[in-house]
Design an enzyme around this catalytic site. Structure first.
Site, PDB file in Angstrom:
ATOM      1  N   CYS A 165      -0.456 -11.919  13.471  1.00  0.00           N
ATOM      2  CA  CYS A 165      -1.268 -10.852  12.889  1.00  0.00           C
ATOM      3  C   CYS A 165      -2.152 -10.147  13.913  1.00  0.00           C
ATOM      4  O   CYS A 165      -2.803  -9.154  13.582  1.00  0.00           O
ATOM      5  CB  CYS A 165      -2.113 -11.407  11.751  1.00  0.00           C
ATOM      6  N   HIS A 203     -10.870  -8.282  10.582  1.00  0.00           N
ATOM      7  CA  HIS A 203      -9.559  -8.792  10.166  1.00  0.00           C
ATOM      8  C   HIS A 203      -9.554  -8.957   8.644  1.00  0.00           C
ATOM      9  O   HIS A 203      -8.691  -8.421   7.967  1.00  0.00           O
ATOM     10  CB  HIS A 203      -9.282 -10.115  10.876  1.00  0.00           C
ATOM     11  N   HIS A 234      -2.513  -7.453   3.371  1.00  0.00           N
ATOM     12  CA  HIS A 234      -2.452  -7.888   4.770  1.00  0.00           C
ATOM     13  C   HIS A 234      -1.098  -7.509   5.359  1.00  0.00           C
ATOM     14  O   HIS A 234      -0.091  -8.171   5.104  1.00  0.00           O
ATOM     15  CB  HIS A 234      -2.670  -9.399   4.840  1.00  0.00           C
TER      16      HIS A 234
END
Length: 448
Positions: free
Chosen positions: A187, A322, A361
């Site tokens: 990620c 994040h 996400h």
């Protein structure tokens, strides 16, 4: 449209910063322009939708996983691209059969790169033979049949499933001769790609760099994994930094920016969206499980990047975090952000948010989608809200951390003609990435 400006001998490398001159984005909800993306962000739009029914996924099994012992609930929800199956292969010189065998991430990244170059005022075909670098953050998403079997796509699978082809397709199609690589740090991938691209431009390894990230789920594997780990949002919403956060929710998307040195951008009369002041990447270095974030490692990285940027941490007004919406990740990230940025802003907290609240996400693309959000905030002089911000996490004392969650669109005043922001990402394999951006107001142009 113009070609890339020639290298100027007089440009001093140390005093000629890297700037963003083009951008493009694809996001859930049919979004395929920066303007549409900005509208969705400022409206606080929910871009989450049900599982796609045209990808061959066993949706009934997915929704029934919680009936298995030890598995968590899977909501019929995610941030899915509407046009993931659409592609014009002949435009890019690709045969229809080869196009079907290509990972859709290659297809989406290819058209996103084309649009970003056009957004920079450059005819993509004019770049042929030039030293343009391509850096793409991406991860394997299990698309298509196994290569170790006989099927009608045999012969195309080697390139069609290669991670390297996410970047390689762009260089091949545009006939670019500069560095070309796909980066996988989970990620953190797209911000890691940014770090590499900035270094390449500073070393004069490329005249121009295309930097992006992409995530299109060829299979629902991520939902299975996080159901088994009981880390999915049972309510079907990703709620970063919220007291109602109950896990992450997977999404898709793609974003790409065009970078070059400021002297070349000015010589070519390009619009400048912002300047990359500093970037950095590090690793947690062991300790807890590999999938668990480390506040100490994130804080070390942020401190290093702030030092490289040469600015005071209190000048950073906006932080695109994040923000996975998990009980473990969010508090640790807020601890790291507060330790650097918040410590200097107890009386005037910095805004922190995450685009994951809108679209979920998007994994390897998440950092780039966050960076483009920041650039658009600077362009318009406004801070976009984070959804679900009305009830901040009770894991931190918000009166003391020097951070706040904007729940509505806010004006963003400049500081002596400049706005500063930061973007963070961290990956499931322990990589952390961070970047600091400066956006001069005199370069703003609201026609992105």
């Amino acid at each position: 449209m113009t070609a890339v400006a020639p290298i100027g001998e007089a440009a001093a490398l140390a005093d000629d910063p890297i700037v963003v001159v083009g951008m493009s984005v694809e996001a859930p909800g049919g979004i395929d322009t920066p303007a549409a993306y900005w509208s969705a962000l400022t409206e606080g739009r929910d871009l989450i939708g049900p599982f796609p029914r045209d990808r061959g996924w066993d949706v009934d099994e997915l929704l029934g996983l919680s009936a298995r012992h030890g598995w968590g609930q899977v909501a019929d929800a995610g941030g899915f691209l509407d046009k993931a199956t659409e592609f014009d292969p002949l435009f890019f010189g690709i045969s229809p059969r080869e196009a079907v065998a290509m990972d859709p991430q290659q297809r989406v990244m290819l058209r996103t790169a084309w649009r970003a170059v056009e957004n920079a005022g450059i005819n993509p075909r004019s770049l042929a033979g030039q030293e343009v670098g391509v850096y793409v953050g991406g991860s394997a998403m299990e698309y298509g049949p196994r290569a170790a079997e006989v099927n009608e796509y045999s012969g195309y699978r080697a390139a069609g499933s290669a991670l390297g082809a996410m970047a390689g397709r762009i260089s091949h199609c545009m006939q670019l001769t500069g560095p070309c690589m796909t980066v996988d740090t989970a990620c953190a991938s797209s911000l890691t790609a940014l770090d590499l691209a900035v270094k390449a431009l500073r070393d004069d390894d490329a005249q121009l760099a295309l930097v992006g990230g992409v995530c299109v789920m060829g299979s629902p594997a991520a939902f299975y994994e996080f159901s088994k780990n009981n880390a999915l949002a049972a309510g079907g919403q990703c709620r970063p930094y919220s007291s109602e956060a109950d896990g992450t929710l997977w999404g898709e998307g793609a974003g790409l920016i065009v970078l070059e040195r400021r002297s070349r951008a000015l010589a070519a009369d390009r619009r400048i969206y912002g300047e990359i002041l500093a970037t950095g990447v590090n690793h947690n270095g062991g300790g807890a499980g590999i999938a668990l974030p480390s506040a100490a490692a994130q804080q070390r990285l942020i401190e290093r990047v702030v030092q490289r940027a040469g600015i005071a941490p209190e000048h950073v007004d906006l932080i695109e975090g994040h923000g996975t919406g998990t009980a473990v990740g969010d508090p640790l990230e807020l601890e790291a952000l507060s330790g650097v940025y918040g410590a200097a802003r107890r009386n005037a907290p910095a805004a922190v948010g995450s685009v994951k609240s809108n679209l979920g996400h998007a994994q390897a693309a998440s950092g780039m989608l966050g960076l483009i959000k920041v650039l658009l905030c600077g362009l318009h002089g406004q801070i976009a809200p984070t959804r679900h911000a009305q009830q901040p996490s009770d894991s931190v004392d918000w009166t003391d951390v020097g951070l706040r969650l904007p729940a509505a669109v806010e004006d963003w005043p400049d500081r002596d003609g400049v706005r500063h922001a930061a973007v963070s990402s961290f990956g499931i394999a322990g990589t952390n990435a961070h970047a600091i951006i400066a956006m001069p107001t005199e370069t703003s142009d609201n026609n992105a």
